[in-house]
Design an enzyme around this catalytic site. Sequence first.
Site, PDB file in Angstrom:
ATOM      1  N   HIS A 135     -36.142  21.815  27.794  1.00 18.12           N
ATOM      2  CA  HIS A 135     -35.191  22.372  26.832  1.00 18.12           C
ATOM      3  C   HIS A 135     -35.204  21.449  25.604  1.00 18.12           C
ATOM      4  O   HIS A 135     -35.422  20.247  25.741  1.00 18.12           O
ATOM      5  CB  HIS A 135     -33.813  22.375  27.498  1.00 18.12           C
ATOM      6  CG  HIS A 135     -32.733  23.081  26.745  1.00 18.12           C
ATOM      7  ND1 HIS A 135     -32.033  22.486  25.725  1.00 18.12           N
ATOM      8  CD2 HIS A 135     -32.210  24.324  26.888  1.00 18.12           C
ATOM      9  CE1 HIS A 135     -31.124  23.337  25.274  1.00 18.12           C
ATOM     10  NE2 HIS A 135     -31.205  24.461  25.953  1.00 18.12           N
ATOM     11  N   ASP A 155     -32.816  16.348  33.900  1.00 15.76           N
ATOM     12  CA  ASP A 155     -31.940  17.333  33.270  1.00 15.76           C
ATOM     13  C   ASP A 155     -31.598  18.362  34.342  1.00 15.76           C
ATOM     14  O   ASP A 155     -32.434  19.199  34.691  1.00 15.76           O
ATOM     15  CB  ASP A 155     -32.676  17.959  32.077  1.00 15.76           C
ATOM     16  CG  ASP A 155     -31.992  19.224  31.558  1.00 15.76           C
ATOM     17  OD1 ASP A 155     -31.017  19.690  32.182  1.00 15.76           O
ATOM     18  OD2 ASP A 155     -32.451  19.747  30.525  1.00 15.76           O
ATOM     19  N   GLN A 177     -29.631  23.405  34.833  1.00 20.15           N
ATOM     20  CA  GLN A 177     -29.825  24.678  35.526  1.00 20.15           C
ATOM     21  C   GLN A 177     -29.910  24.512  37.032  1.00 20.15           C
ATOM     22  O   GLN A 177     -29.964  25.508  37.761  1.00 20.15           O
ATOM     23  CB  GLN A 177     -31.108  25.375  35.028  1.00 20.15           C
ATOM     24  CG  GLN A 177     -31.092  25.729  33.567  1.00 20.15           C
ATOM     25  CD  GLN A 177     -30.050  26.779  33.227  1.00 20.15           C
ATOM     26  OE1 GLN A 177     -29.537  27.488  34.088  1.00 20.15           O
ATOM     27  NE2 GLN A 177     -29.696  26.869  31.961  1.00 20.15           N
ATOM     28  N   LYS A 191     -22.130  25.577  32.869  1.00 19.49           N
ATOM     29  CA  LYS A 191     -23.164  26.364  33.546  1.00 19.49           C
ATOM     30  C   LYS A 191     -22.929  26.408  35.050  1.00 19.49           C
ATOM     31  O   LYS A 191     -23.651  27.084  35.779  1.00 19.49           O
ATOM     32  CB  LYS A 191     -24.547  25.771  33.262  1.00 19.49           C
ATOM     33  CG  LYS A 191     -24.935  25.870  31.787  1.00 19.49           C
ATOM     34  CD  LYS A 191     -26.377  25.470  31.591  1.00 19.49           C
ATOM     35  CE  LYS A 191     -26.695  25.133  30.162  1.00 19.49           C
ATOM     36  NZ  LYS A 191     -26.937  26.323  29.331  1.00 19.49           N
ATOM     37  N   CYS A 204     -34.253  27.937  23.510  1.00 16.16           N
ATOM     38  CA  CYS A 204     -34.312  26.499  23.217  1.00 16.16           C
ATOM     39  C   CYS A 204     -35.488  25.839  23.914  1.00 16.16           C
ATOM     40  O   CYS A 204     -35.431  24.655  24.285  1.00 16.16           O
ATOM     41  CB  CYS A 204     -33.023  25.773  23.588  1.00 16.16           C
ATOM     42  SG  CYS A 204     -31.601  26.333  22.664  1.00 16.16           S
TER      43      CYS A 204
END
Lengths: 150, 422
Positions: free
Chosen positions: B138, B215, B218, B241, B379
């Site tokens: 991202h 990261d 998600q 999220k 993104c």
Amino acid sequence: MSDLADLYQQTILEHNRRPRNFKKLEPADRSAEGDNPLCGDHLTVYLRLDDDVIKEIGFQGSGCAISTASASLMTAAVAGKSKTEAERLFHDFHEMVTGGPDAPADPRVLGKLAAFAGVRQFPARVKCASLSWHTLHAALAGAAQPVSTE
Amino acid sequence: MTIVRPPISAAAGSRPVLDVAKLRAEFPALQLKVRGSPLVYLDNAATSQKPRAVLDALTRYYEEGNANVHRGVHYLSEHATAAYDGAREKARRFLGAKEAREVLFVRGTTEGVNLVASSFGHANLKRGDEVLVSAMEHHSNIVPWQLICEERGARLTVIPMNRRGELLLDEYEKLLGPRTKIVAVVHVSNSLGTINPIREMVRLAHAKGIPVLVDGAQAAPHLPIDVQALGCDFYTVSGHKMFGPTGIGLLYGRADRLEALPPYQGGGDMIRSVTFAKTTFAPIPAKFEAGTPHIAGAIGLGAAIDYLGGLDREALAIHEQDLLRYATDRLSALPGVRVIGTAGHKASVVSFTVEGVHAHDVGTIVDQEGVAIRTGHHCTQPVMDFFGLPATARASFAFYNTRADVDALVAAVEKVQQVFGA
Ligand SMILES: Cc1ncc(COP(=O)(O)O)c(C=O)c1O
């Protein structure tokens, strides 16, 4: 569905399939790039000028149906027009798609550009419809920086 | 009194079917009608909807517990401080961290990455050093590194992927060089759905003494997370999220790593003592939490963690995998529709293209049917460039989605093809 039919008029779908003046002008007197970061639309507008008159105009790039058709119809609308006339069309077009205070009461005064009247019901798509115009404006102004709708 | 439980009669391996209707009832936004149709919300990778429990926790805090933290001696301030610290302990358990002080509250994944890029970069990056990211990051795990690399004269290097959207681990291992100072990699790709083999990637990096930031934006809504099992040095997530509020997220950093980093921002709450000559800093986590934090957000995120903790996450995962398979099969069966991102190991994210129709037009038309998806580059422009696409449409599923949602999406995509005569 009626809103959708307003947005995706046959004229727009047709110009999306077969964009007019989809070419690079070499050499060009002026060119400018435009980006719509939200959807990844990108285009370049090329101009050949004769004094103040747009003698020839072309564009290249990739984008959604609304932005491609808008660029295509724009090139057809401004070819042969003076800078001032082109800027005037931009103003009217912008008012039409945003539903601004100067929006032409009868969009048909804009000729084929009136096909974009439905865009005002889709605020997220106004930038798609106006990207090519902003880019033309930058090219006419001789701006060096790429324009962005963000 | 003794309660005798009846023997579990269901055949081994079979699970009770997830009661999705009951779950959905807890999410007010899922009851909305959009343009006359019931909302079909398939943009969960952008942000998830929030259960009643999270909304109530926010209201309760503002109505009954609002005060600044770590500052007052009065009742409300103590109350708010306890709730804030309590949320940190919930977050510790959620991430599987050893100690609560290893968990920082940040604005979200973006701030988590920026914090590490800035603090780690200033302490460790020199001219000619390398930061290794992957081809499917991202922008928020690219740009902060580019900024610090530029400042320090370091270089960004990139782990390549194949056409399915899987990282090439052989290449990765070769890229882990003597100049590599840190690896920053996404756990679950937001545009492709790929689940990366983080544990293995950490092992390879650590074998060369290189720390790893993950990261997890998600991953948090889909997978159980255990930073100790993964072995990573830093892990960051966004509350919004994972069914929590916006404006709050978590950054896990192993204690020794965080202690070694200089502060990110200066201000109140992060100091031990201040004079005009010199300031000494508070111990972690306070050292990295300058200023009044997002107290309500932290409490709301704690409520989201409690909410998730009360669910059978394995059952949720099975349901999401069913949605992923069903959506992939149904979309792929439409002529001209191509699924982008076909890794063997995926979360419930389906990016796709419709031949002859730009993704943005797909998004507008399906929206008219009440179906919310994301269109664009998500993104992840380098991912789009890799596949030679300007944009994709993306449906991303949460546990509260159903096969009926997939059917609505497919019907809406058929409508797109009608409009465009494709
Ligand atoms: C994989 C990934 N990383 C980072 C982010 C950034 O998260 P946020 O915008 O919440 O900081 C996102 C969300 O857009 C994401 O999907």
